[in-house]
Design a protein around this motif. Structure first.
Motif, PDB file in Angstrom:
ATOM      1  N   GLY A  42       3.852 -50.262   6.969  1.00  0.00           N
ATOM      2  CA  GLY A  42       4.755 -49.830   8.035  1.00  0.00           C
ATOM      3  C   GLY A  42       4.144 -48.756   8.914  1.00  0.00           C
ATOM      4  N   HIS A  43       4.995 -48.017   9.571  1.00  0.00           N
ATOM      5  CA  HIS A  43       4.567 -46.986  10.518  1.00  0.00           C
ATOM      6  C   HIS A  43       3.870 -45.831   9.814  1.00  0.00           C
ATOM      7  N   VAL A  44       2.928 -45.239  10.507  1.00  0.00           N
ATOM      8  CA  VAL A  44       2.191 -44.071  10.029  1.00  0.00           C
ATOM      9  C   VAL A  44       2.322 -42.975  11.071  1.00  0.00           C
ATOM     10  N   ILE A  45       2.625 -41.769  10.623  1.00  0.00           N
ATOM     11  CA  ILE A  45       2.736 -40.622  11.513  1.00  0.00           C
ATOM     12  C   ILE A  45       1.472 -39.782  11.353  1.00  0.00           C
ATOM     13  N   ALA A  46       0.900 -39.356  12.463  1.00  0.00           N
ATOM     14  CA  ALA A  46      -0.320 -38.548  12.445  1.00  0.00           C
ATOM     15  C   ALA A  46       0.005 -37.102  12.814  1.00  0.00           C
ATOM     16  N   PHE A  47      -0.558 -36.174  12.063  1.00  0.00           N
ATOM     17  CA  PHE A  47      -0.415 -34.745  12.322  1.00  0.00           C
ATOM     18  C   PHE A  47      -1.800 -34.132  12.491  1.00  0.00           C
ATOM     19  N   GLN A  48      -1.935 -33.228  13.437  1.00  0.00           N
ATOM     20  CA  GLN A  48      -3.159 -32.439  13.507  1.00  0.00           C
ATOM     21  C   GLN A  48      -3.157 -31.499  12.312  1.00  0.00           C
ATOM     22  N   ALA A  49      -4.324 -31.109  11.868  1.00  0.00           N
ATOM     23  CA  ALA A  49      -4.428 -30.251  10.685  1.00  0.00           C
ATOM     24  C   ALA A  49      -3.613 -28.972  10.837  1.00  0.00           C
ATOM     25  N   SER A  50      -3.645 -28.345  12.006  1.00  0.00           N
ATOM     26  CA  SER A  50      -2.919 -27.087  12.210  1.00  0.00           C
ATOM     27  C   SER A  50      -1.410 -27.289  12.117  1.00  0.00           C
ATOM     28  N   ALA A  51      -0.898 -28.409  12.626  1.00  0.00           N
ATOM     29  CA  ALA A  51       0.536 -28.691  12.541  1.00  0.00           C
ATOM     30  C   ALA A  51       0.946 -28.933  11.095  1.00  0.00           C
ATOM     31  N   TRP A  52       0.120 -29.657  10.337  1.00  0.00           N
ATOM     32  CA  TRP A  52       0.425 -29.927   8.935  1.00  0.00           C
ATOM     33  C   TRP A  52       0.410 -28.629   8.124  1.00  0.00           C
ATOM     34  N   GLU A  53      -0.565 -27.774   8.389  1.00  0.00           N
ATOM     35  CA  GLU A  53      -0.639 -26.487   7.687  1.00  0.00           C
ATOM     36  C   GLU A  53       0.604 -25.644   7.975  1.00  0.00           C
ATOM     37  N   GLY A  54       1.053 -25.635   9.223  1.00  0.00           N
ATOM     38  CA  GLY A  54       2.266 -24.900   9.577  1.00  0.00           C
ATOM     39  C   GLY A  54       3.490 -25.456   8.881  1.00  0.00           C
ATOM     40  N   PHE A  55       3.584 -26.785   8.795  1.00  0.00           N
ATOM     41  CA  PHE A  55       4.694 -27.427   8.091  1.00  0.00           C
ATOM     42  C   PHE A  55       4.687 -27.027   6.616  1.00  0.00           C
ATOM     43  N   LEU A  56       3.538 -27.080   5.976  1.00  0.00           N
ATOM     44  CA  LEU A  56       3.463 -26.712   4.559  1.00  0.00           C
ATOM     45  C   LEU A  56       3.801 -25.247   4.331  1.00  0.00           C
ATOM     46  N   ARG A  57       3.344 -24.365   5.233  1.00  0.00           N
ATOM     47  CA  ARG A  57       3.697 -22.942   5.097  1.00  0.00           C
ATOM     48  C   ARG A  57       5.212 -22.755   5.183  1.00  0.00           C
ATOM     49  N   ALA A  58       5.847 -23.425   6.143  1.00  0.00           N
ATOM     50  CA  ALA A  58       7.302 -23.312   6.292  1.00  0.00           C
ATOM     51  C   ALA A  58       8.019 -23.904   5.092  1.00  0.00           C
ATOM     52  N   LEU A  59       7.522 -25.018   4.581  1.00  0.00           N
ATOM     53  CA  LEU A  59       8.133 -25.654   3.423  1.00  0.00           C
ATOM     54  C   LEU A  59       8.032 -24.769   2.191  1.00  0.00           C
ATOM     55  N   CYS A  60       6.848 -24.249   1.935  1.00  0.00           N
ATOM     56  CA  CYS A  60       6.640 -23.397   0.758  1.00  0.00           C
ATOM     57  C   CYS A  60       7.364 -22.060   0.894  1.00  0.00           C
ATOM     58  N   GLY A  61       7.491 -21.580   2.117  1.00  0.00           N
ATOM     59  CA  GLY A  61       8.180 -20.315   2.352  1.00  0.00           C
ATOM     60  C   GLY A  61       9.682 -20.485   2.496  1.00  0.00           C
ATOM     61  N   ARG A  62      10.143 -21.736   2.403  1.00  0.00           N
ATOM     62  CA  ARG A  62      11.565 -22.054   2.528  1.00  0.00           C
ATOM     63  C   ARG A  62      12.165 -21.520   3.828  1.00  0.00           C
ATOM     64  N   THR A  63      11.424 -21.666   4.914  1.00  0.00           N
ATOM     65  CA  THR A  63      11.912 -21.187   6.199  1.00  0.00           C
ATOM     66  C   THR A  63      12.332 -22.328   7.113  1.00  0.00           C
ATOM     67  N   LEU A  64      12.324 -23.552   6.617  1.00  0.00           N
ATOM     68  CA  LEU A  64      12.780 -24.680   7.412  1.00  0.00           C
ATOM     69  C   LEU A  64      14.297 -24.666   7.501  1.00  0.00           C
ATOM     70  N   GLU A  65      14.815 -25.014   8.642  1.00  0.00           N
ATOM     71  CA  GLU A  65      16.269 -25.056   8.826  1.00  0.00           C
ATOM     72  C   GLU A  65      16.735 -26.493   8.874  1.00  0.00           C
ATOM     73  N   GLY A  66      17.897 -26.747   8.331  1.00  0.00           N
ATOM     74  CA  GLY A  66      18.491 -28.070   8.372  1.00  0.00           C
ATOM     75  C   GLY A  66      19.141 -28.333   9.723  1.00  0.00           C
ATOM     76  N   PRO A  67      19.794 -29.471   9.865  1.00  0.00           N
ATOM     77  CA  PRO A  67      20.480 -29.806  11.123  1.00  0.00           C
ATOM     78  C   PRO A  67      21.546 -28.772  11.455  1.00  0.00           C
ATOM     79  N   ALA A  68      21.718 -28.535  12.728  1.00  0.00           N
ATOM     80  CA  ALA A  68      22.727 -27.558  13.176  1.00  0.00           C
ATOM     81  C   ALA A  68      24.115 -28.149  13.096  1.00  0.00           C
TER      82      ALA A  68
END
Length: 68
Positions: A42-68
């Protein structure tokens, strides 16, 4: 990156995955590719390394917000 190239990547998934609700990731020279594990063709999503690193930092730091 062509379809044949995507199939040849070293896809990884967590051992804690549910058989129907999991994603796989593959590292590439340009970043990270993500796909649903139950639809490897199926579909594949591509991330630049810097975007993926930022996502992982937010995920591990629990700073991601859910839907408003």
């Amino acid at each position: 990156m062509g379809d044949g190239d995507l199939l040849a990547l070293g896809w990884r998934k967590s051992s804690a995955c549910d058989p129907y609700e999991c994603v796989e990731v593959a590292l590439t020279d340009g970043g990270v590719r993500v796909r649903a594990s139950h639809r490897p063709d199926g579909h594949v999503i591509a991330f630049q390394a810097s975007a993926w690193e930022g996502f992982l930092r937010a995920l591990c730091g629990r700073t991601l917000e859910g839907p408003a």
